[in-house]
Structures are given as structure tokens and as C-alpha cells.
Write an enzyme that holds these catalytic residues in place. Structure first.
Site, short mmCIF file in Angstrom:
data_model
loop_
_atom_site.label_atom_id
_atom_site.label_comp_id
_atom_site.label_asym_id
_atom_site.label_seq_id
_atom_site.Cartn_x
_atom_site.Cartn_y
_atom_site.Cartn_z
N ALA A 91 0.84 -1.22 0.00
CA ALA A 91 0.00 0.00 0.00
C ALA A 91 0.87 1.26 0.00
CB ALA A 91 -0.93 0.00 1.21
N GLU A 99 -8.39 -20.57 -3.59
CA GLU A 99 -8.20 -20.65 -2.13
C GLU A 99 -9.57 -20.66 -1.47
OE1 GLU A 99 -5.41 -17.63 -0.83
OE2 GLU A 99 -3.77 -18.53 -1.96
N ASP A 115 2.26 0.04 14.75
CA ASP A 115 2.70 1.39 15.15
C ASP A 115 1.83 2.50 14.54
OD1 ASP A 115 4.78 -0.08 16.22
OD2 ASP A 115 6.12 0.36 14.56
N HIS A 154 -5.05 -17.30 10.82
CA HIS A 154 -4.85 -18.20 9.69
C HIS A 154 -4.91 -19.62 10.23
CE1 HIS A 154 -3.24 -20.12 6.14
NE2 HIS A 154 -3.29 -18.97 5.50
N ARG A 196 -12.02 -18.82 5.99
CA ARG A 196 -10.88 -18.99 6.88
C ARG A 196 -11.27 -19.06 8.36
NH1 ARG A 196 -5.86 -15.36 5.10
NH2 ARG A 196 -5.71 -16.85 3.41
N HIS A 224 -3.00 -13.56 11.95
CA HIS A 224 -2.45 -13.39 10.60
C HIS A 224 -2.75 -12.02 10.00
CE1 HIS A 224 -1.13 -14.67 6.65
NE2 HIS A 224 -2.30 -14.43 6.11
N ARG A 229 -11.69 -11.65 6.16
CA ARG A 229 -11.17 -11.35 4.81
C ARG A 229 -11.14 -12.60 3.93
NH1 ARG A 229 -6.05 -11.85 2.73
NH2 ARG A 229 -5.19 -12.26 4.80
C1 SIN Z 1 -1.87 -17.74 2.33
O1 SIN Z 1 -1.03 -17.93 1.46
O2 SIN Z 1 -2.51 -18.63 2.87
C2 SIN Z 1 -2.12 -16.35 2.79
C3 SIN Z 1 -2.98 -15.67 1.86
C4 SIN Z 1 -3.73 -14.57 2.55
O3 SIN Z 1 -3.49 -14.28 3.71
O4 SIN Z 1 -4.61 -14.02 1.91
#
Ligand code: SIN
Length: 545
Positions: free
Chosen positions: A27, A124, A219, A240, A286, A349, A384
Site C-alpha cells: 500500500a 483458495e 505502530d 490463519h 478462513r 495473521h 477477509r
Molecule cells: C496464504 O497464502 O494462505 C495467505 C494468503 C492470505 O493471507 O490471503
């Protein structure tokens, strides 16, 4: 560890600064590139340029394919994963502007994996289609980081201040006018800028179990809150599901792309257990997978035993070639990705919350902008969607930069106050402070993991708050006597972030996405289909957007 990239072009001293970008992940760098065509930019970062959460991102960057229908599906997947809290307008911006930002990045030199020229896309969790681009197999963040650093480095109007920690923001009334920075040798520097962007990433170090590197101490979020900016959705920390879990080894990320390529999850009895939790099995959202693993990992004796990733049945791809980074990490621990069960447990994560911004990075303080993981646009809601974060950095980094340019006319160029000052002399010596922090910070991190982790309830959150308040008092006591130092600044940041998480989690008496209250296990849409707003001055309240 990322290589030490770009050490030559450093600030000493900076003149004619117009824009200050704090943080050098995706970013911050994307914003710096946009800003530099119109004014001078200083990118300040706490370590070497590449040391950021971005560099460590493995799986990839989610972006809709050319097929128009995929933009709509990407939007739907993002909204569904966010569990009723995604700000639709933000998600729309993300999926619609994403393809252009990625195409531009490729033009600037990012090399994603291809097969005969065609970009390879994997799947994913909670994605309805394979749309995740990857680089060097499982080193997507490192490639994005490399390409942006090189591109930014070539720009004559961007300067870098490595090993420089932002410790406070300066304001005049409500307007943010500058920042105080601390160099590695202890010198402090006060800078005034036309506009300041916080892109310091997340705060995984607030938990004892995290996939994040040591720099991720929140921070930017803390100094923004200290200056009076609002934070949003701080109770939503994504855990995660699959961080490596071998005693004594680092919590190295076992990318979700492993499950995208077909890996199974098994418990200690060898059972595939995800069918008990979600119809999408290992590719469920997730938060669902992380909680399922947490439940399955409690042994009959109450102890925690890891679950396992199992890729032994996968024959259609060469796993060592597809996942070279993970494969070589496992080899260091005498495990073979294709033949062995890989022990995993959840770890902190990604922070869905952060500094509250509009769709153009504007915070609640004029002159202050935020983008990427440090910001909260509401794009991720309560959970997310995998691999949406690198895209978020690109899209909202560019938008924040455009707002900074447009909101602050160049006639606003501020005089630099080059007040380098020697470190203050104090009665406490640095070694004593470090020793105390070396005890207090781990206490904070363990308290957060035990009391505000995957499963929380009123009693644990209150215990956490009591402990964090007492650790905060001890750290403030130290700060009263000690010379400014990065360790001290980071400890204070962690206290602030921990307090925001605990207070926001206490106020949300329901469960949603990554925030699971065992005492309120269901959604309460009537009260809580809304974002939590935290400020140091006021109690937590909710807003609907
Ligand atoms: C991962 O590779 O599992 C992380 C991907 C993510 O955090 O979006």
C-alpha cells in the site's frame, strides 16, 4: 528473511518534502509511486525496505479474470466471506479497480507464474473460482515487493528512510501536520508534510502466536489513535488456520494455496474432519477452518495437539516445484511436503480492522490518510477473503494517494522543520528498559492469545483488559524515564492495539466472522450488523456503512 534491498537512496537530510508515507509494504509503495509524479515523497520504514507483511505473503493476489462475470463473482465471494459486515461499496471498488492495478504492476515489472504465456490462477478458501495469481510458486508477496521497490527506487522524487520508526503525529487543532520519527541511532526528527499516509500494515505481534514478522506491531494504528483518529472493527483479527506447529520452530505460514491445490486437513486420529463443519470442506471461509482446527486440536486430556495438512494423495502437480519456499522450509525440519503429514495450528495473521477511512483513505483527521492492512474501509467485513489483501494494498494505496493530491493543493507545501535532536539523557539506562520490555511484551502477547484469541467471552476479555492495563501502566512508567527507542515505541503500540481489540471485542456481544464469543455464539443482526468504532477518548460505538 528478505534480502536487504535498496540501502543507497536514503534521506540525509530531507528537503522539500511534500508527502510522507509511513510503511513500505504494497500500500505504501503503490501510493508513493502515484504521489511522486506530483511532488516529493519520503517513505519511512522501520527496517530495510523489504521487511513487511507484504514480503511474507505467500499464496497470491486475488483478482477477477477477464471474464466480466468473474468481477461479479469476486464481489459476491468477498461479501459472503465477510459474514454480513463487508461495506459493499468498498468491495466493489476492490474488485472493479483490481484488474487495472494488477495489469499496471505487471507493466512495471512484476512477474507472476505463467503457463505458455497465460497467467496461472489457483483457488483458495471461499473463492468460487480459481482467480489467485501467484509468483515463484509461493512467494507472491516477495515478488510484488521487489517489483514495487525497484520501480519506486527509480523515481527521482522518492526518498527512503530505512530503519526509521514513526513515534507520533503532530497536529495543529484537528489537522495532522507532521510526524516524529526515530532513527536507528536514537536521533529524533520532526517532519512536516502536506499530507501523511499511514501504511504500516498489521499488528500480528500483539498475539504470542502469529505468522507475522517482528515488525508487525501496529505502530501506525497506535499513533493515529493517539492523535485522535477513529479505529474501526478492531475485534476482527483473522487467525490463519494453518501455521506450522512444531515445538521450537517458527510459526511459518503453510499457505492456503496448499488446500487450494487439494490438501486435506486431518486430526490426530487421522480423520478428515472438515465435513463436520462446512460444505466447502477444506476450502471453507478462513474463520470457519481456523475454529474447526482449534476444536479438533483439543485432546482428551485437554492439551492442544496440532492438526495436519496432508498432500500425500496429490499426484497431478510437482509439489516441490509448485511450493518451493514451503518445501524448503519443511526440509529444514526433516519433513517432505509430498510424503509427510505437516503439523499445523491457527495463528494471528491479518487485522480486518484498523484506522477508519473512507474509500479514498481519508481518516477522521484532516491531513492523515491510511491504506492497506493499517486501514479499515470495511472491505473485508468480519473475515477477509483469502488473497484479497495484496489487492487491497494496490487499489486503496493508489486511491489514498490521489486523495492526498487532490485535498492538499501544492501551495500548502510546508516548511521542513529539520530538528534533529540528540537522544535525551535520562536516569534509566537502555539496558534496564530493554530487560523490562523483554518481560512485559511477551506477557502482553500471551495474555492476548489466551484472552482474546479465536474463542473469547466476557470473563476472558475482562481478564485480558485488567492484565493489559497493568502492563500498559508499567510500560508508561518506563517511558517516563527512558530515552526514546524503537522497542519502547513498539511496546506502546502493542498496548494501544491490544486495548482497542479488547474493548471492541467486549462491546460486540455476538459472534461474527473472526470474532467468536462463546457466551454469544450467534449473530445479532438487529444490534451488530454494524462496524465498531473505537477511539481513545470515547466508549466503543457502532456505525452502519
Ligand atoms: C496464504 O497464502 O494462505 C495467505 C494468503 C492470505 O493471507 O490471503
Amino acid at each position: 528473511m528478505p534480502p536487504q534491498m535498496v540501502a543507497s537512496k536514503v534521506m540525509s537530510p530531507v528537503r522539500n518534502l511534500e508527502f510522507l508515507v509511513i510503511g513500505a509494504g504494497v500500500a505504501g509503495l503503490r501510493a508513493a509511486v502515484e504521489l511522486a509524479d506530483h511532488g516529493s515523497v519520503l517513505v519511512a520504514t522501520k527496517e530495510a525496505m523489504a521487511e513487511s507483511n507484504t514480503w511474507y505473503a505467500q499464496g497470491g493476489i486475488a483478482v477477477a479474470s477477464d471474464d466480466e462475470g468473474d468481477t461479479r463473482l469476486h464481489l459476491e465471494d468477498t461479501i459472503a466471506a465477510g459474514d454480513g459486515l463487508v461495506y459493499r461499496a468498498a468491495a466493489q471498488v476492490l474488485v472493479e479497480e483490481g484488474p487495472q492495478r494488477v495489469a499496471e504492476l505487471i507493466e512495471w515489472g512484476a512477474r507472476f507464474d505463467r503457463d505458455r504465456g497465460r497467467l496461472l490462477r489457483t483457488r483458495e478458501g471461499a473463492h468460487s473460482r480459481p482467480r489467485i495469481l501467484h509468483a515463484n510458486g509461493d512467494a507472491t508477496g516477495a515478488e510484488i515487493s521487489r517489483s514495487l521497490i525497484e520501480f519506486a527506487h527509480a523515481h527521482p522524487r522518492i526518498q527512503f528512510a530505512e530503519w526509521t520508526t514513526a513515534t507520533a503525529l503532530l497536529k495543529s487543532g484537528n489537522q495532522i501536520t507532521g510526524a516524529q520519527l526515530l532513527a536507528r541511532d536514537g536521533t529524533t526528527l520532526t517532519l512536516h508534510a502536506r499530507a501523511i499516509l499511514i501504511a504500516t500494515g498489521g499488528a500480528g505481534q500483539v498475539y504470542s502466536e502469529t505468522t507475522n514478522p517482528p515488525v508487525a506491531t501496529g505502530d501506525g494504528i497506535a499513533i493515529a489513535a493517539e492523535a485522535g483518529a477513529y479505529l474501526a472493527d478492531m475485534e476482527f483479527y483473522q487467525f490463519h488456520p494453518t501455521a506450522f506447529a512444531l515445538h521450537g520452530a517458527p510459526r511459518f505460514l503453510m499457505s492456503e494455496a496448499l488446500r487450494g491445490e487439494g490438501a486435506y486437513l486431518r486430526n490426530q486420529k487421522g480423520e478428515r474432519f472438515m465435513e463436520r463443519y462446512h460444505p466447502l470442506l477444506e476450502l471453507a471461509p478462513r474463520d470457519v477452518v481456523a475454529r474447526a482446527i482449534a476444536r479438533e486440536s483439543i485432546g482428551d486430556d485437554g492439551e492442544i495437539y496440532p492438526a495436519f495438512l496432508d498432500l500425500r494423495h496429490i499426484r497431478n502437480i510437482d509439489l516441490h516445484q509448485r511450493f518451493p519456499g514451503i518445501s524448503s522450509f519443511l526440509a529444514q525440519h526433516s519433513l517432505d511436503i509430498a510424503r509427510d503429514l505437516i503439523p499445523v495450528l491457527p495463528a494471528a495473521h491479518y487485522l480486518m480492522g484498523g484506522i477508519k477511512t473512507d474509500l479514498d483513505g481519508r481518516t477522521t483527521m484532516p491531513g492523515l490518510y491510511a491504506a492497506g492492512e493499517a486501514a479499515c474501509t470495511g472491505v473485508h467485513g468480519a473475515n477477509r477473503l483469502a488473497s484479497n489483501s495484496l489487492l487491497e494494498g494496490l487499489v486503496f494505496g493508489a486511491r489514498a494517494a490521489r486523495a492526498m493530491l487532490c485535498d492538499t493543493p501544492s501551495s500548502d507545501l510546508r516548511a521542513l522543520d529539520e530538528s534533529f535532536s540528540a537522544p535525551a539523557t535520562t536516569s534509566t539506562n537502555g539496558a534496564d528498559t530493554s530487560t523490562s520490555l523483554a518481560q512485559l511484551v511477551p506477557q502482553l502477547r500471551h495474555s492476548m492469545w489466551n484472552n482474546a484469541g479465536l474463542l473469547r467471552e466476557e470473563s476472558t476479555l475482562r481478564t485480558g483488559l485488567t492484565q493489559i492495563n497493568s502492563i500498559t501502566n508499567a510500560i508508561e512508567e518506563l517511558a517516563g524515564h527512558a530515552a526514546p527507542s524503537r522497542l519502547l515505541a513498539e511496546a506502546r503500540s502493542l498496548c494501544c492495539v491490544a486495548s482497542a481489540i479488547l474493548n471492541s471485542a467486549l462491546a460486540r456481544t455476538e459472534s461474527r466472522g473472526a470474532h467468536f464469543r462463546t457466551d454469544f455464539p450467534a449473530h445479532d443482526d438487529a444490534q451488530f450488523a454494524a462496524h465498531s468504532i473505537f477511539s481513545l477518548q470515547n466508549a466503543v460505538h457502532t456505525e452502519r456503512w
